[in-house]
Design a protein around this motif. Structure first.
Motif, short mmCIF file in Angstrom:
data_model
loop_
_atom_site.label_atom_id
_atom_site.label_comp_id
_atom_site.label_asym_id
_atom_site.label_seq_id
_atom_site.Cartn_x
_atom_site.Cartn_y
_atom_site.Cartn_z
N ARG A 186 -13.47 31.02 -29.32
CA ARG A 186 -13.32 32.48 -29.39
C ARG A 186 -13.04 33.07 -28.02
N ALA A 187 -13.59 32.48 -26.98
CA ALA A 187 -13.37 32.97 -25.62
C ALA A 187 -11.96 32.70 -25.11
N GLY A 188 -11.23 31.80 -25.79
CA GLY A 188 -9.86 31.56 -25.41
C GLY A 188 -9.62 30.30 -24.59
N TYR A 189 -10.62 29.43 -24.48
CA TYR A 189 -10.42 28.17 -23.77
C TYR A 189 -9.55 27.24 -24.62
N SER A 190 -8.65 26.52 -23.97
CA SER A 190 -7.77 25.61 -24.70
C SER A 190 -8.41 24.25 -24.96
N TYR A 191 -9.47 23.92 -24.21
CA TYR A 191 -10.19 22.67 -24.42
C TYR A 191 -11.58 22.80 -23.82
N ALA A 192 -12.45 21.85 -24.14
CA ALA A 192 -13.77 21.80 -23.52
C ALA A 192 -14.24 20.35 -23.45
N CYS A 193 -15.03 20.07 -22.45
CA CYS A 193 -15.57 18.72 -22.24
C CYS A 193 -17.06 18.68 -22.56
N ALA A 194 -17.45 17.65 -23.28
CA ALA A 194 -18.85 17.37 -23.53
C ALA A 194 -19.20 16.11 -22.73
N ILE A 195 -20.16 15.35 -23.20
CA ILE A 195 -20.48 14.06 -22.59
C ILE A 195 -20.36 12.96 -23.63
N TRP A 196 -21.08 13.13 -24.75
CA TRP A 196 -21.13 12.07 -25.74
C TRP A 196 -20.28 12.39 -26.96
N LYS A 197 -19.94 11.35 -27.70
CA LYS A 197 -19.33 11.54 -29.01
C LYS A 197 -20.37 12.16 -29.93
N SER A 198 -19.94 13.11 -30.78
CA SER A 198 -20.88 13.81 -31.65
C SER A 198 -20.14 14.30 -32.90
N PRO A 199 -20.84 14.93 -33.85
CA PRO A 199 -20.16 15.46 -35.04
C PRO A 199 -19.11 16.52 -34.72
N VAL A 200 -19.17 17.15 -33.54
CA VAL A 200 -18.19 18.19 -33.19
C VAL A 200 -17.12 17.66 -32.23
N THR A 201 -17.06 16.36 -32.01
CA THR A 201 -16.07 15.79 -31.10
C THR A 201 -14.66 16.21 -31.50
N GLY A 202 -13.90 16.62 -30.52
CA GLY A 202 -12.53 17.08 -30.72
C GLY A 202 -12.03 17.72 -29.45
N THR A 203 -10.95 18.47 -29.55
CA THR A 203 -10.36 19.08 -28.36
C THR A 203 -11.33 20.02 -27.64
N HIS A 204 -12.26 20.61 -28.37
CA HIS A 204 -13.22 21.52 -27.74
C HIS A 204 -14.60 20.89 -27.59
N ALA A 205 -14.65 19.57 -27.61
CA ALA A 205 -15.88 18.82 -27.30
C ALA A 205 -15.47 17.38 -27.00
N LEU A 206 -14.72 17.20 -25.92
CA LEU A 206 -14.18 15.90 -25.56
C LEU A 206 -15.25 15.04 -24.90
N PRO A 207 -15.49 13.83 -25.40
CA PRO A 207 -16.45 12.94 -24.74
C PRO A 207 -15.87 12.37 -23.46
N ARG A 208 -16.75 12.00 -22.54
CA ARG A 208 -16.31 11.46 -21.25
C ARG A 208 -17.13 10.23 -20.90
N THR A 209 -16.65 9.49 -19.90
CA THR A 209 -17.32 8.28 -19.44
C THR A 209 -17.95 8.55 -18.08
N TYR A 210 -19.26 8.38 -17.99
CA TYR A 210 -20.00 8.61 -16.74
C TYR A 210 -19.60 7.58 -15.69
N VAL A 211 -19.46 8.04 -14.45
CA VAL A 211 -19.19 7.16 -13.31
C VAL A 211 -20.24 7.40 -12.25
N GLY A 212 -20.84 6.29 -11.75
CA GLY A 212 -21.87 6.41 -10.74
C GLY A 212 -21.66 5.45 -9.58
N GLU A 213 -22.62 5.41 -8.70
CA GLU A 213 -22.54 4.59 -7.49
C GLU A 213 -22.43 3.10 -7.82
N ARG A 214 -23.00 2.67 -8.93
CA ARG A 214 -23.01 1.25 -9.27
C ARG A 214 -21.69 0.76 -9.85
#
Length: 242
Positions: A186-214
């Motif tokens: 509703r706010a007009g964002y074309s996409y959004a990032c989440a962290i995990w896969k979930s029931p709302v996964t899609g263009t407005h809840a994209l899962p990502r892969t964590y990257v750390g020092e290890r």
């Protein structure tokens, strides 16, 4: 839904003695990680570029690079390394705390956040600036009015700072459900990032892969392979379910 794009999630890049939340990657390790991506023929790009390339059917070899919270080290440590590789990235910033610090991380080391000048400089270098809300609060716990402020209000505030459209949003703590997705759309964002896969996964809840020092070369390769396998299985299931 098509297979999800491969997107890496960073936070801070700096030398530090204590990192209880495991959100910090040292500059040397970060430089190594980008070098390894380049050696495998991958190009790091902002979410804006990645999604445009996917829509045009030419995203092969691209990996999304995202940096949550908008730490000041994004300008000092991250951007110079990105530019050396001709990479870009998206930094998600907390609009109500520009130039302040990570007050939401109680008990963790204090980290300065980019100010408005830093944001404009990063954008001039080709980086995308997205919203990480107005105050870094868990959106699923808020009233509808507060949710509107965190999502739509932060978009307006950042657009005033940058003088350009802000098209991406990132959910604080990865907390997202259907109500929050609707607010972001509703706010007009074309996409959004989440962290995990979930029931709302899609263009407005994209899962990502964590990257750390290890994450050295082998772990990065394994994470990419796991991503491919996970979404290949999902695609097979989706075809069968139809």
């Amino acid at each position: 839904m098509t297979a999800m794009p491969y997107v890496l999630m960073y936070h801070s890049v700096e030398k530090c003695d204590s990192d209880p939340l495991q959100i910090t990657v040292s500059p040397a390790r970060f430089a190594e990680q980008l070098r390894r991506l380049a050696e495998r023929g991958l190009t790091g790009v902002s979410m804006r570029e990645l999604l445009r390339a996917r829509a045009a059917g030419n995203a092969r070899g691209l990996v999304g690079l995202t940096f949550d919270d908008g730490y000041a080290d994004f300008a000092g440590e991250v951007v110079p390394v990105l530019l050396r590789h001709r990479f870009t990235a998206t930094v998600f910033v907390v609009s109500g705390l520009l130039g302040e610090h990570n007050a939401w991380d109680a008990g963790a080391p204090r980290k300065p956040l980019m100010d408005a000048e830093g944001l404009r400089w990063a954008a001039m270098q080709g980086m995308e600036v997205g919203s990480h809300s107005a105050g870094h609060r868990s959106l699923t716990t808020l009233s509808d009015a507060d949710l509107e402020h965190e999502v739509a209000g932060s978009k307006t505030a950042l657009e005033e700072v940058l003088g350009q459209e802000v098209g991406g949003f990132c959910y604080p703590y990865g907390h997202v459900a259907e109500r929050e997705v609707r607010a972001v759309r509703r706010a007009g964002y074309s996409y959004a990032c989440a962290i995990w896969k979930s029931p709302v996964t899609g263009t407005h809840a994209l899962p990502r892969t964590y990257v750390g020092e290890r994450d050295g070369a082998l772990r990065l390769w394994a994470k990419q392979a796991r991503h491919r396998l996970r979404w290949a299985r999902w695609a097979r299931w989706a075809r069968w379910a139809r």
